[in-house]
Motif scaffolding. Structure first.
Motif, PDB file in Angstrom:
ATOM      1  N   LEU A   1     -13.215   2.160  -0.197  1.00 58.35           N
ATOM      2  CA  LEU A   1     -12.000   1.608   0.384  1.00 58.35           C
ATOM      3  C   LEU A   1     -10.836   2.586   0.329  1.00 58.35           C
ATOM      4  O   LEU A   1     -10.022   2.637   1.246  1.00 58.35           O
ATOM      5  CB  LEU A   1     -11.613   0.308  -0.334  1.00 58.35           C
ATOM      6  N   GLY A   2     -10.721   3.339  -0.757  1.00 55.69           N
ATOM      7  CA  GLY A   2      -9.608   4.284  -0.896  1.00 55.69           C
ATOM      8  C   GLY A   2      -9.626   4.914  -2.262  1.00 55.69           C
ATOM      9  O   GLY A   2     -10.577   4.741  -3.034  1.00 55.69           O
ATOM     10  N   SER A   3      -8.566   5.631  -2.592  1.00 59.23           N
ATOM     11  CA  SER A   3      -8.483   6.266  -3.906  1.00 59.23           C
ATOM     12  C   SER A   3      -7.028   6.493  -4.295  1.00 59.23           C
ATOM     13  O   SER A   3      -6.140   6.560  -3.443  1.00 59.23           O
ATOM     14  CB  SER A   3      -9.245   7.596  -3.929  1.00 59.23           C
ATOM     15  N   VAL A   4      -6.823   6.606  -5.590  1.00 62.48           N
ATOM     16  CA  VAL A   4      -5.528   6.947  -6.176  1.00 62.48           C
ATOM     17  C   VAL A   4      -5.746   8.151  -7.076  1.00 62.48           C
ATOM     18  O   VAL A   4      -6.837   8.719  -7.112  1.00 62.48           O
ATOM     19  CB  VAL A   4      -4.946   5.755  -6.962  1.00 62.48           C
TER      20      VAL A   4
ATOM     21  N   GLY B   1      -6.898 -10.344   1.645  1.00 69.20           N
ATOM     22  CA  GLY B   1      -7.546  -9.039   1.669  1.00 69.20           C
ATOM     23  C   GLY B   1      -6.830  -7.942   0.924  1.00 69.20           C
ATOM     24  O   GLY B   1      -7.245  -6.783   0.978  1.00 69.20           O
ATOM     25  N   THR B   2      -5.752  -8.294   0.225  1.00 69.33           N
ATOM     26  CA  THR B   2      -5.021  -7.272  -0.540  1.00 69.33           C
ATOM     27  C   THR B   2      -5.799  -6.884  -1.795  1.00 69.33           C
ATOM     28  O   THR B   2      -6.372  -7.740  -2.475  1.00 69.33           O
ATOM     29  CB  THR B   2      -3.635  -7.793  -0.956  1.00 69.33           C
ATOM     30  N   VAL B   3      -5.823  -5.595  -2.084  1.00 64.37           N
ATOM     31  CA  VAL B   3      -6.398  -5.080  -3.320  1.00 64.37           C
ATOM     32  C   VAL B   3      -5.297  -4.357  -4.083  1.00 64.37           C
ATOM     33  O   VAL B   3      -4.593  -3.509  -3.517  1.00 64.37           O
ATOM     34  CB  VAL B   3      -7.563  -4.110  -3.040  1.00 64.37           C
ATOM     35  N   TYR B   4      -5.144  -4.697  -5.367  1.00 61.61           N
ATOM     36  CA  TYR B   4      -4.170  -4.011  -6.223  1.00 61.61           C
ATOM     37  C   TYR B   4      -4.903  -3.006  -7.092  1.00 61.61           C
ATOM     38  O   TYR B   4      -5.979  -3.299  -7.617  1.00 61.61           O
ATOM     39  CB  TYR B   4      -3.412  -5.009  -7.087  1.00 61.61           C
ATOM     40  N   ILE B   5      -4.302  -1.833  -7.246  1.00 68.86           N
ATOM     41  CA  ILE B   5      -4.889  -0.758  -8.043  1.00 68.86           C
ATOM     42  C   ILE B   5      -3.829  -0.275  -9.030  1.00 68.86           C
ATOM     43  O   ILE B   5      -2.680  -0.029  -8.648  1.00 68.86           O
ATOM     44  CB  ILE B   5      -5.355   0.419  -7.151  1.00 68.86           C
ATOM     45  N   LEU B   6      -4.205  -0.139 -10.283  1.00 67.71           N
ATOM     46  CA  LEU B   6      -3.269   0.243 -11.343  1.00 67.71           C
ATOM     47  C   LEU B   6      -3.752   1.505 -12.033  1.00 67.71           C
ATOM     48  O   LEU B   6      -4.862   1.543 -12.565  1.00 67.71           O
ATOM     49  CB  LEU B   6      -3.164  -0.889 -12.376  1.00 67.71           C
ATOM     50  N   THR B   7      -2.907   2.540 -12.016  1.00 65.20           N
ATOM     51  CA  THR B   7      -3.249   3.783 -12.706  1.00 65.20           C
ATOM     52  C   THR B   7      -2.610   3.805 -14.093  1.00 65.20           C
ATOM     53  O   THR B   7      -1.558   3.203 -14.324  1.00 65.20           O
ATOM     54  CB  THR B   7      -2.771   5.018 -11.924  1.00 65.20           C
TER      55      THR B   7
ATOM     56  N   LYS C   1      -1.020  -1.098  -3.781  1.00 66.35           N
ATOM     57  CA  LYS C   1      -1.789  -2.117  -3.073  1.00 66.35           C
ATOM     58  C   LYS C   1      -2.429  -1.497  -1.835  1.00 66.35           C
ATOM     59  O   LYS C   1      -1.958  -0.495  -1.287  1.00 66.35           O
ATOM     60  CB  LYS C   1      -0.917  -3.305  -2.677  1.00 66.35           C
ATOM     61  N   TRP C   2      -3.530  -2.106  -1.425  1.00 67.68           N
ATOM     62  CA  TRP C   2      -4.279  -1.642  -0.256  1.00 67.68           C
ATOM     63  C   TRP C   2      -4.744  -2.843   0.528  1.00 67.68           C
ATOM     64  O   TRP C   2      -5.048  -3.895  -0.039  1.00 67.68           O
ATOM     65  CB  TRP C   2      -5.483  -0.814  -0.715  1.00 67.68           C
ATOM     66  N   ARG C   3      -4.774  -2.691   1.841  1.00 68.46           N
ATOM     67  CA  ARG C   3      -5.343  -3.716   2.716  1.00 68.46           C
ATOM     68  C   ARG C   3      -6.185  -3.029   3.768  1.00 68.46           C
ATOM     69  O   ARG C   3      -5.953  -1.848   4.083  1.00 68.46           O
ATOM     70  CB  ARG C   3      -4.231  -4.526   3.410  1.00 68.46           C
ATOM     71  N   PRO C   4      -7.146  -3.739   4.356  1.00 67.67           N
ATOM     72  CA  PRO C   4      -7.907  -3.156   5.457  1.00 67.67           C
ATOM     73  C   PRO C   4      -6.973  -2.636   6.543  1.00 67.67           C
ATOM     74  O   PRO C   4      -6.021  -3.320   6.935  1.00 67.67           O
ATOM     75  CB  PRO C   4      -8.745  -4.337   5.965  1.00 67.67           C
TER      76      PRO C   4
ATOM     77  N   ALA D   1      -4.129   3.483   5.705  1.00 67.37           N
ATOM     78  CA  ALA D   1      -4.651   4.844   5.615  1.00 67.37           C
ATOM     79  C   ALA D   1      -4.784   5.282   4.159  1.00 67.37           C
ATOM     80  O   ALA D   1      -5.640   6.097   3.816  1.00 67.37           O
ATOM     81  CB  ALA D   1      -3.739   5.807   6.367  1.00 67.37           C
ATOM     82  N   ALA D   2      -3.939   4.730   3.301  1.00 63.35           N
ATOM     83  CA  ALA D   2      -3.952   5.062   1.873  1.00 63.35           C
ATOM     84  C   ALA D   2      -3.292   3.918   1.126  1.00 63.35           C
ATOM     85  O   ALA D   2      -2.528   3.138   1.716  1.00 63.35           O
ATOM     86  CB  ALA D   2      -3.211   6.377   1.611  1.00 63.35           C
ATOM     87  N   PRO D   3      -3.553   3.792  -0.169  1.00 66.24           N
ATOM     88  CA  PRO D   3      -2.875   2.758  -0.950  1.00 66.24           C
ATOM     89  C   PRO D   3      -1.360   2.924  -0.892  1.00 66.24           C
ATOM     90  O   PRO D   3      -0.843   4.045  -0.909  1.00 66.24           O
ATOM     91  CB  PRO D   3      -3.400   2.980  -2.368  1.00 66.24           C
ATOM     92  N   ALA D   4      -0.643   1.817  -0.834  1.00 65.71           N
ATOM     93  CA  ALA D   4       0.816   1.834  -0.749  1.00 65.71           C
ATOM     94  C   ALA D   4       1.431   1.593  -2.120  1.00 65.71           C
ATOM     95  O   ALA D   4       0.953   0.771  -2.899  1.00 65.71           O
ATOM     96  CB  ALA D   4       1.286   0.766   0.233  1.00 65.71           C
TER      97      ALA D   4
END
Length: 381
Positions: free
Chosen positions: A70-73, A87-93, A112-115, A118-121
């Motif tokens: 789906l993406g990367s951080v 469809g939102t995905v949350y990503i925590l670094t 956060k990312w959604r379908p 282009a990249a996580p926001a």
């Protein structure tokens, strides 16, 4: 405490083992340094790996599971991941770079990312908030340090973050513009455990206090999960000396802010101790019947793993249930099968576990009894 769990423990070298099929534990798919996991139901699971990538794993009957990137951080340590609504995905670094050094771009940040993205926001800079929200009970390192580690999404779209260095749980508003402190975890006085070495690998004296010496140890909030009624559950790792059996699970009333989780007064206020006696908790999940699933990095403690103590690579998953008289019963699941596990989630009578967290690993699943059922209605589309 624990500004960088990952670099501190990454040198343990126990990453070559894979959970097998014994004790009902089944490998779903191979992953590299997996940690973050959110089981969505219908055989779909969000996962995150050590290179910062996050993916959707789709199980298929009689076929190999699909892993859909789906993406990367920012990489370096696997992020936490959680599904929100629509469809939102949350990503925590987590923290990056050297302890006390300058911030690393992309570290300690909620995305956060959604379908279609282009990249996580960017959503929120957790480290920036913590720099002005010092831990008043700090025992180690700068009081304003941050290492975001645990992640959960509330029903209203707000996001909970457990900060392992700040020893607290934060709530980030849906748009990221407002962050509040939900609860702070106070240190606990624990006895120094038996078996700590007198010298380090180079032969230098470690200077550890004698076994039994009582010393204050930070809570190290690694994990947060939400119960069916909106209650917030918080899990502790326990700072040095990481004494086994001293990790607590706290329960915070829905809507609470500014709570204090105090081991010296564990049943007062809006944060109450829900369970005790765990070791080095790194993740929590809550079932529909409020069974709490607590995942331990190591049954002997994270510190024993760091020190290379034989057997310290073996972690544990416990199902914790309230008994009729108010106590908590703990049942270990798949004993001996989890090697330095990183994350757990439960859905549709199935527990999903990631690990080993350092090196080659996998997403595995374990079928549960009827208790623990927890169906989630949101998933990426």
């Amino acid at each position: 405490m624990l500004s960088t769990l990952a670099p501190a423990t990454a040198g343990g070298g126990h990453g070559g083992h894979h959970p097998g099929h014994s004790s009902g534990l089944q490998t779903v798919t191979a992953l590299d340094g997996p940690r973050g996991v959110d089981a969505l139901g219908d055989g779909r699971t969000l996962v995150a790996e050590g290179d910062g990538s996050f993916s959707l794993v789709v199980e298929r009957r009689h076929k190999q599971a699909l892993v859909i990137p789906l993406g990367s951080v920012a990489g370096g340590f696997p992020p936490a991941v959680a599904a929100g609504r629509h469809g939102t995905v949350y990503i925590l670094t987590g923290a990056g770079g050297e302890p006390g050094g300058p911030p690393v771009p992309g570290a300690a940040t909620l995305y956060k990312w959604r379908p279609g993205y282009a990249a996580p926001a960017f959503v929120a800079d957790i480290a920036a908030y913590q720099a002005g929200d010092h831990d008043p009970y700090n025992q180690e390192g700068p009081a304003g340090e941050s290492n975001p580690y645990g992640l959960a999404v509330l029903g209203n779209g707000a996001v909970l973050v457990a900060d392992a260095a700040g020893n607290d749980v934060l709530k980030v508003s849906k748009n990221g513009r407002r962050i509040t402190t939900v609860a702070r975890l106070k240190p606990r006085t624990v006895p120094v455990p038996e078996g700590l070495p007198a010298t380090d690998p180079e032969g230098q004296p470690t200077g550890f206090p004698p076994a039994g010496t009582p010393i204050p140890a930070e809570a190290v909030a690694t994990s947060v999960a939400v119960g069916q009624d909106g209650s917030i559950y918080i899990g502790e790792l326990r700072g040095f000396p990481a004494t086994p059996g001293t990790s607590q699970i706290w329960r915070v009333r829905p809507g609470t802010t500014g709570a204090v989780c105090d081991p010296d007064a564990p049943y007062s206020g809006s944060c109450k101790r829900w369970a005790d006696g765990q070791t080095s908790i790194v993740d929590l999940a809550v079932g529909k019947d409020d069974t709490v699933y607590a995942l331990s990095l190591s049954k002997l403690s994270w510190f024993a793993f760091e020190l290379g103590v034989p057997g310290a690579e073996v972690g544990a998953l416990h199902a914790l249930t309230r008994s009729w008289h108010g106590g908590v019963r703990a049942k270990e699941l798949a004993p001996g099968m989890l090697i330095t596990p990183g994350g757990v989630d439960v859905v549709d009578n199935t527990a999903y576990v990631t690990g080993p967290i350092f090196g080659p690993g996998s997403l595995s699943k374990l079928e549960l009894g009827r208790k623990g059922h927890h169906h989630k209605g949101h998933h990426p589309r």
